[in-house]
Design an enzyme around this catalytic site. Structure first.
Site, mmCIF file in Angstrom:
data_model
loop_
_atom_site.group_PDB
_atom_site.id
_atom_site.type_symbol
_atom_site.label_atom_id
_atom_site.label_comp_id
_atom_site.label_asym_id
_atom_site.label_seq_id
_atom_site.Cartn_x
_atom_site.Cartn_y
_atom_site.Cartn_z
ATOM 1 N N ARG A 122 -14.110 -33.500 -76.126
ATOM 2 C CA ARG A 122 -14.653 -32.725 -74.990
ATOM 3 C C ARG A 122 -13.613 -31.820 -74.339
ATOM 4 N NH1 ARG A 122 -17.492 -37.633 -73.937
ATOM 5 N NH2 ARG A 122 -19.588 -37.421 -74.822
ATOM 6 N N LYS A 144 -13.383 -16.332 -74.957
ATOM 7 C CA LYS A 144 -14.542 -16.428 -75.864
ATOM 8 C C LYS A 144 -14.072 -17.121 -77.133
ATOM 9 C CE LYS A 144 -17.727 -12.733 -74.672
ATOM 10 N NZ LYS A 144 -18.329 -11.455 -75.114
ATOM 11 N N GLU A 186 -10.732 -1.559 -80.983
ATOM 12 C CA GLU A 186 -11.009 -2.306 -79.743
ATOM 13 C C GLU A 186 -10.274 -1.683 -78.554
ATOM 14 O OE1 GLU A 186 -13.166 -4.578 -78.936
ATOM 15 O OE2 GLU A 186 -13.636 -5.780 -80.706
ATOM 16 N N LYS A 225 -8.956 -6.113 -69.290
ATOM 17 C CA LYS A 225 -9.794 -7.259 -69.653
ATOM 18 C C LYS A 225 -9.661 -8.381 -68.624
ATOM 19 C CE LYS A 225 -11.716 -9.907 -73.255
ATOM 20 N NZ LYS A 225 -11.840 -10.224 -74.656
ATOM 21 N N GLU A 235 -19.972 -13.674 -68.613
ATOM 22 C CA GLU A 235 -20.763 -12.541 -69.101
ATOM 23 C C GLU A 235 -22.185 -12.500 -68.536
ATOM 24 O OE1 GLU A 235 -19.783 -11.039 -73.269
ATOM 25 O OE2 GLU A 235 -21.889 -11.525 -73.467
ATOM 26 N N ARG A 239 -19.120 -8.225 -67.599
ATOM 27 C CA ARG A 239 -18.365 -8.429 -68.850
ATOM 28 C C ARG A 239 -19.075 -7.830 -70.057
ATOM 29 N NH1 ARG A 239 -14.921 -13.741 -70.888
ATOM 30 N NH2 ARG A 239 -14.342 -12.851 -72.894
ATOM 31 N N ASN A 243 -18.812 -5.171 -74.575
ATOM 32 C CA ASN A 243 -19.567 -5.180 -75.836
ATOM 33 C C ASN A 243 -19.955 -3.781 -76.293
ATOM 34 O OD1 ASN A 243 -19.466 -7.981 -75.842
ATOM 35 N ND2 ASN A 243 -21.297 -8.126 -74.567
ATOM 36 N N HIS A 246 -20.656 -3.097 -79.858
ATOM 37 C CA HIS A 246 -20.693 -4.391 -80.543
ATOM 38 C C HIS A 246 -22.075 -4.805 -81.033
ATOM 39 C CE1 HIS A 246 -16.579 -4.743 -79.285
ATOM 40 N NE2 HIS A 246 -16.471 -5.982 -79.729
ATOM 41 N N HIS A 250 -21.923 -5.710 -84.658
ATOM 42 C CA HIS A 250 -22.171 -7.048 -85.220
ATOM 43 C C HIS A 250 -23.251 -6.989 -86.298
ATOM 44 C CE1 HIS A 250 -20.451 -9.444 -81.539
ATOM 45 N NE2 HIS A 250 -19.518 -8.956 -82.309
ATOM 46 N N HIS A 262 -14.590 -6.461 -88.400
ATOM 47 C CA HIS A 262 -15.061 -6.354 -87.023
ATOM 48 C C HIS A 262 -14.645 -5.022 -86.382
ATOM 49 C CE1 HIS A 262 -16.404 -7.570 -83.098
ATOM 50 N NE2 HIS A 262 -15.205 -7.356 -82.592
HETATM 51 N N1 GLY Z 1 -14.753 -9.167 -76.868
HETATM 52 C C1 GLY Z 1 -15.536 -9.002 -75.713
HETATM 53 C C2 GLY Z 1 -15.305 -10.065 -74.681
HETATM 54 O O1 GLY Z 1 -14.364 -10.830 -74.776
HETATM 55 O O2 GLY Z 1 -16.066 -10.166 -73.746
#
Ligand code: GLY
Length: 355
Positions: A122, A144, A186, A225, A235, A239, A243, A246, A250, A262
């Site tokens: 956990r 993430k 990125e 960031k 998010e 946040r 994306n 993305h 994706h 990516h």
């Molecule tokens: N890669 C996008 C984020 O970390 O929210």
């Protein structure tokens, strides 16, 4: 050395400079409290011969007992089978909640190590040591973690913050041109959505030899960031601007069976979504032209060969989709991003406009 503090559910520093790996043990000793006894280094078979000995030597000289787990390089390894092996490795070596995992590598390694750390007993602590530009400017910061399912990218995971992020810019020297360009994608994303000044860096081609410029770029991206994550760690809203490119990216990664990486997919995704918004008269065509020019200057792809139907169907597995709507990110002007929730049939029309 540049140090940026991330303030989320856990506060932690991101340190950026050259020649940090040799001191990684000391940085961990100074930052991770209470001190772990055992440290497991997770890396892929491409990174292992380059940096694992150096990091382990430093960890040992700081008094830690070290363990090493290696998996095959590539996005194709980012699945639950590898996660199971990683957490079994921790269990077999009798890791307790006081011990530590280290992610030494790119985005795949960071995501999987973070996820393993989040679920083993956990939650045990972990440290990110990103070795790619993409991981330094984006994926190692913000917590993430996760892995892919056969249904789509990053569909299993957890928000789980590291204790420390160590960005040693010397690691960028061994990146292939393609891997380096993926990190630039990125960084361009970050510039487009939040920082028009940062965008200026990319008007000429950046290479992995531009070490002082790269330290500035990484520092800027991490600051941006950290600021976004501090406001919206899970998010719920803001946040989502990270994306940009993305959702389609994706989809393209998945359609290519991860042959398109990516960073390349994000580059194509940013180009496609911007083209669609130009057609809707929400974005000035000049912004699209500037974006394409910057991406191409930096050796990044801007086109794909999939049909509207393939793209739409693959994009539906995006984890940010709701039952009948999806939130799309676009940039109305350099340095700014908007979130636009739309019904799925409007999203289908938007995708058509990207062709
Ligand atoms: N890669 C996008 C984020 O970390 O929210």
């Amino acid at each position: 050395m540049k140090k940026i503090q991330v303030k989320a559910s856990k506060n932690y520093p991101v340190i950026i400079d050259s020649n940090l790996l040799n001191d990684s043990g000391n940085f961990i000793k100074e930052t991770v409290s209470p001190l772990p006894a055992k440290v497991a280094v997770f890396c892929d078979d491409k990174v292992e011969p380059l940096y694992a000995d150096k990091v382990e030597k430093s960890l040992k000289s700081s008094g830690f007992e070290t363990f090493r787990f290696i998996f095959k390089n590539g996005e194709a390894q980012k699945h639950m089978g590898t996660i199971t092996q990683m957490i079994e490795f921790l269990a077999q070596n009798d890791f307790t909640r006081k011990d530590l995992a280290v992610a030494l590598g790119g985005g795949v390694t960071g995501d999987m190590t973070g996820f393993s750390a989040a679920i083993f007993k956990r939650g045990i602590r972990f440290v990110q040591i990103p070795t790619t530009l993409l991981a330094m400017v984006d994926s190692s910061v913000g917590g993430k973690t996760g892995c892919n399912l056969s249904s789509g990218k990053n569909l299993a995971g957890a928000f789980y913050q590291p204790e420390l992020v160590i960005c040693d810019t010397n690691c960028l020297e061994t990146l292939s041109e393609k891997d380096f360009a993926c990190g630039i994608a990125e960084a361009v994303k970050t510039a487009v959505i939040q920082d028009a000044e940062l965008f200026e860096f990319f008007r000429k081609r950046i290479t992995n030899k531009d070490s002082e410029t790269l330290k500035q770029i990484i520092g800027k991206c991490v600051e941006i960031k950290a600021n976004v994550v501090a406001q919206d760690e899970k998010e719920g809203g803001l946040r989502q601007i990270l994306n940009f490119g993305h959702t389609l990216g994706h989809a393209i990664e998945k359609l290519s069976n991860y042959e398109i990486t990516h960073g390349e997919a994000v580059s194509i995704g940013m180009a496609a979504i911007t083209k669609a918004f130009v057609k809707l008269n929400k974005v000035n065509p000049a912004l699209y032209d500037e974006l394409i020019s910057v991406l191409e200057t930096n050796n990044l792809p801007v086109k794909h060969s999939y049909t509207k139907y393939e793209l739409f169907t693959a994009a539906l597995s995006d984890k940010k989709r709701n039952a009948d709507s999806i939130t799309v990110v676009y940039s109305p002007e350099l340095g700014r991003a908007e979130l636009l929730p739309m019904k799925l049939n409007d999203f289908e029309n938007l995708i058509s406009a990207a062709f």
